[in-house]
Design an enzyme around this catalytic site. Structure first.
Site, PDB file in Angstrom:
ATOM      1  N   LYS A 165       0.828  -1.205   0.000  1.00 22.64           N
ATOM      2  CA  LYS A 165       0.000   0.000   0.000  1.00 22.64           C
ATOM      3  C   LYS A 165       0.870   1.265   0.000  1.00 22.64           C
ATOM      4  CE  LYS A 165      -3.423   2.840   0.320  1.00 22.64           C
ATOM      5  NZ  LYS A 165      -4.401   2.890   1.402  1.00 22.64           N
ATOM      6  N   LYS A 234       1.505  12.227   5.045  1.00 24.79           N
ATOM      7  CA  LYS A 234       1.753  11.199   6.060  1.00 24.79           C
ATOM      8  C   LYS A 234       2.167   9.885   5.428  1.00 24.79           C
ATOM      9  CE  LYS A 234      -1.137   8.346   7.431  1.00 24.79           C
ATOM     10  NZ  LYS A 234      -1.437   6.899   7.208  1.00 24.79           N
TER      11      LYS A 234
END
Length: 328
Positions: A165, A234
């Protein structure tokens, strides 16, 4: 459909859609979000908190801002002595190290981040990439099937799905930033941006940014993907940290991080597709008047493996403050 009773924690953009999918698939779903019961999907029942879920469900699905928040929820589940819950499916983007830490906490943990956006969740086309032991994955397979029609086991150890991911979102972040600069260059040379994108999408420069984000969000002026620059920054930071720990190449990642960090600092919470006006210097203060979702429940990149997109950067210390979800 008979199957495990499912608890769901985190009802933002992605979480709300995934919880609704489970209801439509025939599961009994109990849902919790720190923002209150208003986001509970039709057909699900509201749960007052993780401790309640621990006694009432077999599997808990998480869609939360970061590993610290997920850890707090799992601690709350584990603290219940007579608990029913045995497994956790974590759709959050928490990073490799955090997934390994969470897997060691004593519940059957399946690392299962998703890619495809809330729209993909509603269409059941988003990719669920998951990793865990054969026994744990088999136990939660009906729940994974309830989340989406597209899923792939990518490894036998939690953390492996997180690695995939993060790689996906790093590519998405890099492509969108590079496309913003390329389109700005083309338009400054007098090209029609629609024509520019048409040709790029028939050429080797095609990417999720040219095929999806620019036509759907930038050229239309919508800027409503539901995924914030804060989340993208992030995710790139997580990617860079994990690669550095493995001793991998970080040259491009450091540049990408600098770009997204600057954007998130200048316009915190803005939709991540607004990187184009940020790049061209045409951003207006109103750009952040309706910020995108800053919870894990939004997603960043297009469906994995196709041309075409996950927690806040803060690390709150409690479930109540951290499972805040600002859009579904």
């Amino acid at each position: 459909m008979s199957g495990p009773v499912v608890g769901f924690v985190g009802l933002g953009n992605m979480g709300g859609a995934l919880a609704a999918n489970l209801v439509k698939a025939g599961f009994e779903v109990l849902a919790y979000d720190a923002a209150g019961p208003a986001r509970t999907p039709l057909g699900a029942r509201w749960a007052p908190g993780p401790a309640y879920l621990a006694r009432a469900v077999d599997v808990v699905v998480l869609s939360l801002p970061d590993g610290d928040v997920c850890e707090q929820v799992i601690r709350d589940l584990k603290a219940v002595r007579e608990r029913r819950v045995t497994h956790v499916v974590d759709t959050s983007t928490v990073g490799v190290s955090a997934a390994r830490r969470l897997a060691a906490m004593g519940l059957g943990y399946v690392d299962a981040p998703v890619s495809g956006g809330a729209a993909g969740a509603r269409r059941r086309t988003l990719m669920v990439m998951y990793a865990g032991s054969e026994a744990d994955c088999a136990r939660v397979e009906p729940v994974l099937a309830g989340l989406s029609d597209r899923r792939r086991r990518v490894g036998d150890r939690p953390g492996q799905a997180q690695a995939l991911k993060l790689a996906n979102n790093f590519l998405s972040a890099t492509a969108l930033a590079a496309t913003s600069e390329a389109v700005a260059f083309g338009t400054s040379a007098g090209l029609d941006p629609a024509v520019l994108l048409e040709v790029l999408n028939a050429s080797s420069g095609r990417s999720a940014a040219t095929a999806d984000k620019f036509p759907d969000e930038v050229l239309t002026g919508r800027y409503a993907s539901g995924f914030s620059n804060t989340l993208m920054a992030k995710d790139v930071r997580l990617y860079l940290r994990e690669v550095a720990e493995l001793g991998g190449a970080t040259v491009l990642a450091e540049v990408t991080q600098a770009v997204w960090g600057a954007f998130a600092t200048a316009q915190p919470g803005a939709d991540f597709t607004r990187i184009y006006p940020f790049t061209t210097g045409t951003s207006q203060p109103a750009d952040t008047s309706q910020p995108a979702d800053t919870s894990e429940t939004a997603d960043a990149s297009g469906t994995v493996g196709t041309p075409g997109t996950t927690g806040a950067s803060e690390s709150p210390s409690s479930t109540e403050s951290a499972s805040r979800t600002t859009s579904g």
